[in-house]
Design a protein around this motif. Structure first.
Motif, PDB file in Angstrom:
ATOM      1  N   MET A   1       7.529  40.117  29.679  1.00 40.95           N
ATOM      2  CA  MET A   1       6.873  41.343  30.097  1.00 40.95           C
ATOM      3  C   MET A   1       5.422  41.044  30.468  1.00 40.95           C
ATOM      4  O   MET A   1       4.755  40.260  29.818  1.00 40.95           O
ATOM      5  N   ASN A   2       4.973  41.680  31.489  1.00 41.07           N
ATOM      6  CA  ASN A   2       3.584  41.523  31.921  1.00 41.07           C
ATOM      7  C   ASN A   2       2.646  42.363  31.064  1.00 41.07           C
ATOM      8  O   ASN A   2       3.056  43.341  30.455  1.00 41.07           O
ATOM      9  N   ASN A   3       1.393  41.957  31.060  1.00 44.91           N
ATOM     10  CA  ASN A   3       0.365  42.757  30.406  1.00 44.91           C
ATOM     11  C   ASN A   3       0.026  43.947  31.294  1.00 44.91           C
ATOM     12  O   ASN A   3       0.125  43.873  32.512  1.00 44.91           O
ATOM     13  N   LEU A   4      -0.407  45.024  30.664  1.00 47.40           N
ATOM     14  CA  LEU A   4      -0.937  46.163  31.390  1.00 47.40           C
ATOM     15  C   LEU A   4      -2.438  46.149  31.174  1.00 47.40           C
ATOM     16  O   LEU A   4      -2.916  46.404  30.068  1.00 47.40           O
ATOM     17  N   LEU A   5      -3.176  45.805  32.217  1.00 48.59           N
ATOM     18  CA  LEU A   5      -4.631  45.745  32.112  1.00 48.59           C
ATOM     19  C   LEU A   5      -5.184  47.163  32.147  1.00 48.59           C
ATOM     20  O   LEU A   5      -4.942  47.910  33.085  1.00 48.59           O
ATOM     21  N   ILE A   6      -5.932  47.512  31.108  1.00 50.17           N
ATOM     22  CA  ILE A   6      -6.608  48.809  31.077  1.00 50.17           C
ATOM     23  C   ILE A   6      -7.969  48.680  31.762  1.00 50.17           C
ATOM     24  O   ILE A   6      -8.324  49.499  32.592  1.00 50.17           O
ATOM     25  N   PHE A   7      -8.729  47.627  31.406  1.00 52.41           N
ATOM     26  CA  PHE A   7     -10.013  47.403  32.066  1.00 52.41           C
ATOM     27  C   PHE A   7     -10.482  45.983  31.802  1.00 52.41           C
ATOM     28  O   PHE A   7     -10.387  45.501  30.674  1.00 52.41           O
ATOM     29  N   ASN A   8     -10.997  45.325  32.854  1.00 49.46           N
ATOM     30  CA  ASN A   8     -11.616  44.015  32.740  1.00 49.46           C
ATOM     31  C   ASN A   8     -13.040  44.157  33.275  1.00 49.46           C
ATOM     32  O   ASN A   8     -13.243  44.278  34.478  1.00 49.46           O
ATOM     33  N   PHE A   9     -13.997  44.178  32.367  1.00 47.18           N
ATOM     34  CA  PHE A   9     -15.382  44.453  32.757  1.00 47.18           C
ATOM     35  C   PHE A   9     -15.952  43.417  33.703  1.00 47.18           C
ATOM     36  O   PHE A   9     -16.665  43.751  34.635  1.00 47.18           O
ATOM     37  N   ASN A  10     -15.652  42.124  33.463  1.00 50.99           N
ATOM     38  CA  ASN A  10     -16.304  41.112  34.290  1.00 50.99           C
ATOM     39  C   ASN A  10     -15.597  40.851  35.617  1.00 50.99           C
ATOM     40  O   ASN A  10     -16.013  39.988  36.357  1.00 50.99           O
ATOM     41  N   SER A  11     -14.549  41.619  35.915  1.00 45.01           N
ATOM     42  CA  SER A  11     -13.907  41.446  37.218  1.00 45.01           C
ATOM     43  C   SER A  11     -14.235  42.581  38.197  1.00 45.01           C
ATOM     44  O   SER A  11     -13.770  42.572  39.323  1.00 45.01           O
ATOM     45  N   THR A  12     -15.028  43.556  37.741  1.00 42.06           N
ATOM     46  CA  THR A  12     -15.395  44.658  38.625  1.00 42.06           C
ATOM     47  C   THR A  12     -16.795  45.157  38.296  1.00 42.06           C
ATOM     48  O   THR A  12     -17.243  45.064  37.166  1.00 42.06           O
ATOM     49  N   ASN A  70       6.753  50.479  27.263  1.00 41.91           N
ATOM     50  CA  ASN A  70       7.203  49.105  27.027  1.00 41.91           C
ATOM     51  C   ASN A  70       6.174  48.240  26.312  1.00 41.91           C
ATOM     52  O   ASN A  70       6.373  47.033  26.190  1.00 41.91           O
ATOM     53  N   TYR A  71       5.098  48.832  25.826  1.00 44.86           N
ATOM     54  CA  TYR A  71       4.019  48.062  25.204  1.00 44.86           C
ATOM     55  C   TYR A  71       3.884  48.446  23.732  1.00 44.86           C
ATOM     56  O   TYR A  71       4.059  49.608  23.374  1.00 44.86           O
ATOM     57  N   LYS A 159     -12.452  42.604  27.928  1.00 46.10           N
ATOM     58  CA  LYS A 159     -11.313  43.293  28.548  1.00 46.10           C
ATOM     59  C   LYS A 159     -10.418  43.933  27.506  1.00 46.10           C
ATOM     60  O   LYS A 159     -10.428  43.575  26.330  1.00 46.10           O
ATOM     61  N   ILE A 160      -9.633  44.876  28.013  1.00 50.15           N
ATOM     62  CA  ILE A 160      -8.674  45.643  27.213  1.00 50.15           C
ATOM     63  C   ILE A 160      -7.342  45.601  27.959  1.00 50.15           C
ATOM     64  O   ILE A 160      -7.280  45.935  29.148  1.00 50.15           O
ATOM     65  N   ALA A 161      -6.291  45.194  27.260  1.00 51.44           N
ATOM     66  CA  ALA A 161      -4.969  45.147  27.866  1.00 51.44           C
ATOM     67  C   ALA A 161      -3.918  45.543  26.837  1.00 51.44           C
ATOM     68  O   ALA A 161      -4.166  45.498  25.627  1.00 51.44           O
ATOM     69  N   LEU A 162      -2.740  45.919  27.316  1.00 46.73           N
ATOM     70  CA  LEU A 162      -1.597  46.199  26.449  1.00 46.73           C
ATOM     71  C   LEU A 162      -0.552  45.123  26.684  1.00 46.73           C
ATOM     72  O   LEU A 162      -0.389  44.628  27.799  1.00 46.73           O
ATOM     73  N   LYS A 163       0.152  44.771  25.617  1.00 50.53           N
ATOM     74  CA  LYS A 163       1.278  43.820  25.725  1.00 50.53           C
ATOM     75  C   LYS A 163       2.487  44.415  25.030  1.00 50.53           C
ATOM     76  O   LYS A 163       2.370  45.185  24.105  1.00 50.53           O
TER      77      LYS A 163
END
Length: 163
Positions: A1-12, A70-71, A159-163
């Motif tokens: 299963m892929n991660n669900l990225l909520i927010f990545n501060f250093n990529s935007t 799914n997370y 960053k914040i992500a769901l797995k």
């Protein structure tokens, strides 16, 4: 299963969805701000005051509903100051309850793992007698500090992500 990225501060550089909300909404005197580190991470920092029945500072991000059935865990890459913080979720912006997980920072970079089903319901700092987090959507994430003491704080978030 892929991660669900909520927010990545250093990529935007588009952080406009992030908002400070402190106890001043209830008459308190706490203050906080959001800054960008030279690496591009978010720095949430300030001072929690207990004056005028205050006692918290928070940083929230609201977004269109995200399907999360799914997370099972949130993963947050951050560097704290050794203090306790809360990670909060709301499944729907209309509901009053937030679901809370308290974690302790180490002073070093760490990945905080938040089991979603262990997040407990609260409203205005009081526990609610309803089930733990168990919905299939989220619309808000929030970081909150409110340790019942006056204190400076600094939390750097990558960053914040769901797995």
């Amino acid at each position: 299963m892929n991660n669900l990225l909520i927010f990545n501060f250093n990529s935007t550089k588009a952080w406009s969805g992030w908002e400070i909300q402190n106890d001043v909404v209830m008459g308190g005197n706490s203050f906080s701000k959001l800054e960008r580190s030279k690496e591009g991470n978010a720095i949430f920092k300030g001072y929690v005051s207990l004056e005028n029945n205050g006692g918290f500072a928070s940083l929230r991000y609201r977004f269109a509903p995200k399907e999360i059935s799914n997370y099972t865990k949130a993963y947050i890459l951050l560097k704290g100051d050794g203090k306790n913080y809360q990670f909060r979720l709301k499944s729907n912006l209309e509901e009053k309850a937030s679901y809370v997980y308290t974690f302790k920072t180490t002073g070093n970079w760490q990945t905080v793992q938040v089991p979603l089903k262990e997040m407990t319901p609260t409203y205005r700092g009081r526990s609610l007698n309803i089930a733990n987090f168990s919905t299939d959507e989220i619309q808000e994430v929030r970081f909150l500090i409110g340790n019942k003491r006056a204190e400076n704080f600094r939390l750097e978030i990558s960053k914040i992500a769901l797995k």
